[in-house]
Write a protein that holds these residues in place. Sequence first.
Motif, PDB file in Angstrom:
ATOM      1  N   GLU A   1      10.710 -24.179 -70.958  1.00 35.98           N
ATOM      2  CA  GLU A   1       9.783 -25.308 -70.861  1.00 35.98           C
ATOM      3  C   GLU A   1      10.003 -26.285 -72.002  1.00 35.98           C
ATOM      4  O   GLU A   1      10.002 -27.505 -71.816  1.00 35.98           O
ATOM      5  N   SER A   2      10.208 -25.724 -73.218  1.00 41.25           N
ATOM      6  CA  SER A   2      10.448 -26.610 -74.361  1.00 41.25           C
ATOM      7  C   SER A   2      11.778 -27.327 -74.230  1.00 41.25           C
ATOM      8  O   SER A   2      11.906 -28.487 -74.634  1.00 41.25           O
TER       9      SER A   2
ATOM     10  N   ARG B   1      13.180 -28.179 -71.377  1.00 37.42           N
ATOM     11  CA  ARG B   1      12.961 -29.256 -70.414  1.00 37.42           C
ATOM     12  C   ARG B   1      12.201 -30.412 -71.052  1.00 37.42           C
ATOM     13  O   ARG B   1      12.536 -31.586 -70.863  1.00 37.42           O
ATOM     14  N   ALA B   2      11.171 -30.050 -71.845  1.00 40.06           N
ATOM     15  CA  ALA B   2      10.412 -31.106 -72.514  1.00 40.06           C
ATOM     16  C   ALA B   2      11.285 -31.853 -73.514  1.00 40.06           C
ATOM     17  O   ALA B   2      11.197 -33.078 -73.639  1.00 40.06           O
ATOM     18  N   ARG B   3      12.156 -31.085 -74.221  1.00 37.05           N
ATOM     19  CA  ARG B   3      13.038 -31.747 -75.188  1.00 37.05           C
ATOM     20  C   ARG B   3      14.009 -32.679 -74.495  1.00 37.05           C
ATOM     21  O   ARG B   3      14.265 -33.800 -74.960  1.00 37.05           O
ATOM     22  N   ASN B   4      14.576 -32.205 -73.367  1.00 37.52           N
ATOM     23  CA  ASN B   4      15.507 -33.069 -72.641  1.00 37.52           C
ATOM     24  C   ASN B   4      14.808 -34.326 -72.126  1.00 37.52           C
ATOM     25  O   ASN B   4      15.356 -35.431 -72.209  1.00 37.52           O
ATOM     26  N   MET B   5      13.580 -34.133 -71.600  1.00 32.90           N
ATOM     27  CA  MET B   5      12.828 -35.303 -71.145  1.00 32.90           C
ATOM     28  C   MET B   5      12.527 -36.233 -72.308  1.00 32.90           C
ATOM     29  O   MET B   5      12.626 -37.465 -72.189  1.00 32.90           O
ATOM     30  N   LEU B   6      12.161 -35.606 -73.467  1.00 36.15           N
ATOM     31  CA  LEU B   6      11.851 -36.419 -74.638  1.00 36.15           C
ATOM     32  C   LEU B   6      13.092 -37.159 -75.124  1.00 36.15           C
ATOM     33  O   LEU B   6      13.007 -38.328 -75.525  1.00 36.15           O
TER      34      LEU B   6
ATOM     35  N   GLU C   1      15.619 -38.079 -73.275  1.00 36.58           N
ATOM     36  CA  GLU C   1      15.858 -39.175 -72.338  1.00 36.58           C
ATOM     37  C   GLU C   1      14.896 -40.329 -72.593  1.00 36.58           C
ATOM     38  O   GLU C   1      15.291 -41.504 -72.582  1.00 36.58           O
ATOM     39  N   GLN C   2      13.625 -39.972 -72.841  1.00 38.30           N
ATOM     40  CA  GLN C   2      12.656 -41.022 -73.134  1.00 38.30           C
ATOM     41  C   GLN C   2      12.992 -41.729 -74.436  1.00 38.30           C
ATOM     42  O   GLN C   2      12.851 -42.959 -74.539  1.00 38.30           O
ATOM     43  N   ASN C   3      13.452 -40.932 -75.439  1.00 35.98           N
ATOM     44  CA  ASN C   3      13.813 -41.548 -76.713  1.00 35.98           C
ATOM     45  C   ASN C   3      14.995 -42.493 -76.556  1.00 35.98           C
ATOM     46  O   ASN C   3      15.033 -43.561 -77.175  1.00 35.98           O
TER      47      ASN C   3
END
Length: 745
Positions: free
Chosen positions: A320-321, A323-328, A330-332
Motif C-alpha cells: 500500500e505504501s 502504491r501510495a509512494r508511486n502515486m505521490l 507521479e503527483q510530484n
Amino acid sequence: MWFKAPESCNCIEPQWPADELLVKYQYISDFFIALAYFSIPLELIYFVKKSAVFPYRWVLVQFGAFIVLCGATHLINLWTFTIHTRTVAIVMTAAKVLTAVVSCITALMLVHIIPDLLSVKTRELFLKNKAAELDREMGLIRTQEETGRHVRMLTHEIRSTLDRHTILKTTLIELGRTLALEECALWMPTRTGLELQLAYTLRQQNPVGYTVPIHLPVINQVFSSNRAVKISPNCPVARLRPHTGKYMPGEVVAVRVPLLNLSNFQIYDWPEVSTRSYALMVLMLPSDSARQWHVHELELVEVVADQVAVALSHAAILEESMRARNMLMEQNVALDLARREAETAIHARNDFLAVMNHEMRTPMHAIIALSSLLQETELTAEQRLMVETILKSSNLLATLINDVLDLSRLEDGSLQLETTTFSLHSVFREVLSLIKPVASVKKLSLTLHLASDLPAYAVGDDKRLMQTILNVVGNAVKFSKEGSISISAIVAKPESFKDARIPEFHPVSSDNHFYLRVQVKDSGSGIHPQDIPKLFTKFAQSQAVTTKGPAGSGLGLAICRRFVNLMEGHIWIESEGIGKGCTVTFFVKLGIPDRSNESKLAFAPKVMGNHVTTNFGGLKVLVMDDNGVNRSVTKGLLLHLGCDVTAAGSSEECLRIISPEHRVVFMDVCTGLDGYELAIRIQEKFKKRQDRPLIVALTGNTNKVTKENCMRVGMDGLILKPVSVDKMRGVLSELLEHRVLFEAI
C-alpha cells in the motif's frame, strides 16, 4: 623357679589333645587376623582425616577401638597355643572383656545410627528422582530452545522478504524442511468467501483449481481455535497425497492463518471483504511411519502461523505504501512540471509587465507632464475642462498600471513591506488633503477622527498603508453622490478582536506593537450583502455598482486585502443593501518606535504631497535621456519652473558637458547598466562631494532592484515616471532642502 612346676599353671586344660597341624593352622590364622585387624584402624584413620563431611567420626573411632581390641585378642591368643604363664591369661582375659564392652557399646550405637543412615539413603533416592526430573526438564528446555531456534530461523526466512507470494512459499518450504513433512498446503478463501482454494503446496508446482466449501465442520473446527488441530487424513483439505497402493497415512494437523488487511490481497481471486478472515494451513507427516506430532512441534506450527500473519500484514502495508509512494511520485512529477510551467509563466508575465511598465510610463510621462504644463497656461473654460479630463484619465491610467504591477508582485510573492518609522497622523492628514478636492467637487462632507491615544509615530510600511486608506476612501468618494464620508482611526482593544464578523482573525498581543483599527463609512450606493465577497476578487465588481455607478478596474479592494494580510491584519465590508451606504473596516499591525527614532523623524525626507510654489530661477540642471521625447518633456517641466536646463542624449555627452555649476542631474535609468555606470563616472570626476551635483534617477521600473542599484552606486534620489509639474516642483524642493529623495517603490 616356676618353670619347673608346670602343675601349678592356672590354664584351662584342653578337653582333647591338641593336634599339631590344627594348632599350626590356628596359629598362622590368628597372626594374619591380628595383622588385618591392626591395618583396618589405619585405614579408618586415613578415611576420617580425608573426610570433611562425614557426620559420625566418633562412631568410626569407637569402631576402630573395637577392631584394635579384637586384633589384640587374636594377637595375645598366639601365646596360648603353648605353655604360658598366668600373666598371659590375665592379659588375654582383660582384652576379651574390653572387646566385649566395646562391641556392646558399638552395637547399641548402631541401633541409633542405622535409621539415620536409612534416611540418608531415602534422601539419596529423593535426590536421584529430582535429578531425573531435572534431566527431563532440561530435555524439555533443550526441546523448547530447539523449537525457538527453528521459529527464529523460520521467522528470519519468512521476513527476509516482503513479497507475499515469497512469504507463503518460503513458509511451506521451511516448515517441510524443519519438521520433515511429506506435504504442506495453504488454502485461501475465494472472492465470494464461500470456498477455500488451494493456493500453495510443498510438492505440487501448480496447485490451482482445487476448492472445498468453507463451511465444512472440520474447517469450522480449525477456524474456531487458535491452536493447531489434528484432523483426519481423509478429510477434503488433507487429500493431497498420491494414491499409490496400500499405505498408512501419517498424522495431519491444520492451523488457521489470520489474513490481516484482507482487501489488499488479490491472489487467486482472494475476497476484497470476507467474514472469514483466515486461511488454512495443512501439515502432513510421512506415510507408513510411526511418528506422531509432539507438543513442541505443534507449538512451532502455531507460532509460525502467527508470524506468517504478521509478515503478510507488513507486506500489505508495504504494498500500500509503495502504491501510495508511486502515486505521490507521479503527483510530484506532475506538480513539479506544473510548478516549472507556472514559474515560466510568472517569469514571462513579470518580464512582460516590466517591459510594459517601462514602455507605458514613458508616454504617460509625456502626456501628464505636457498636460500639466498646458494646464498652467491661459485656457478657455472648454479647453481647461478638456485638459483636466486628460490629466484625470492619465492619472487613472497610471493608477491602474500601479495596481496591476502591485497585484502581480503580490501574487508571485516578490512584493515585500518596507519597514520604516513614520508619522501616523501625517499619513491620515495627507490622505485627507488628497481626497478633499475630489470630495468637494461632489459636495461630499469628509471628516477625519483620530483617537487621542493614537500614537503619533509608528513602524511599518507607510506607503502601503496610505495606498490602502486611499483605495478605501477613494471608493467611498467614487460611489457616493451625496451625503458624508467619515474616517476614524483608533488603537484596537483586545476585546474588539472577538467580533463575530472576524472569526478567522486571531492576533497575538505584544509589547512592541499595536493594532490600528481604521473605519470608513459612507452614505453611497451601498451593496447587496451577497455581493460583498465578490468585491475582494480581482476584476470583479458588484452588479449594482457596474450598472448604477462609475466603473473601475476591480483591483483596488483585492490589492487592499493583500496589503492588509501582509501587515498581519484583516479587512471586511458591511452594507445593509442598495442605497444604504457601506462601512469598510480593517486592522493592521504596526510597530511602536523607539524614542531615538522619533527624534530623527524631523530630519527624514517626507512623502511628496502638495508643495507651495518655489522659484527655482537660475538653478542649473542637467537632463540625460536617450529618448528624445522624454528628454524634451523633462526639460520643458524644468524650464517651466525657471531652471537653467542643459540636455544630453548620451552618457558621453553628459560627461563632457557636466560641470560644478550644475546643481542637479536627472538621468533616465532603464533595465540596462548605462545609467548606473554614468553615476559612478560622475562621482569619479568630482572628487569632493560638495562639488558634485545631486544625481537623481528618472525611471519607469517599479522593482526594488532598481532602487537598490541606485543606492548602491551612490545616487541621491529616485523618481518614478510619470512626473507632473507639481511633482517636479516638490522633487526639487525636497532635494534642495534635504539633498536626498528616494520615492517609495
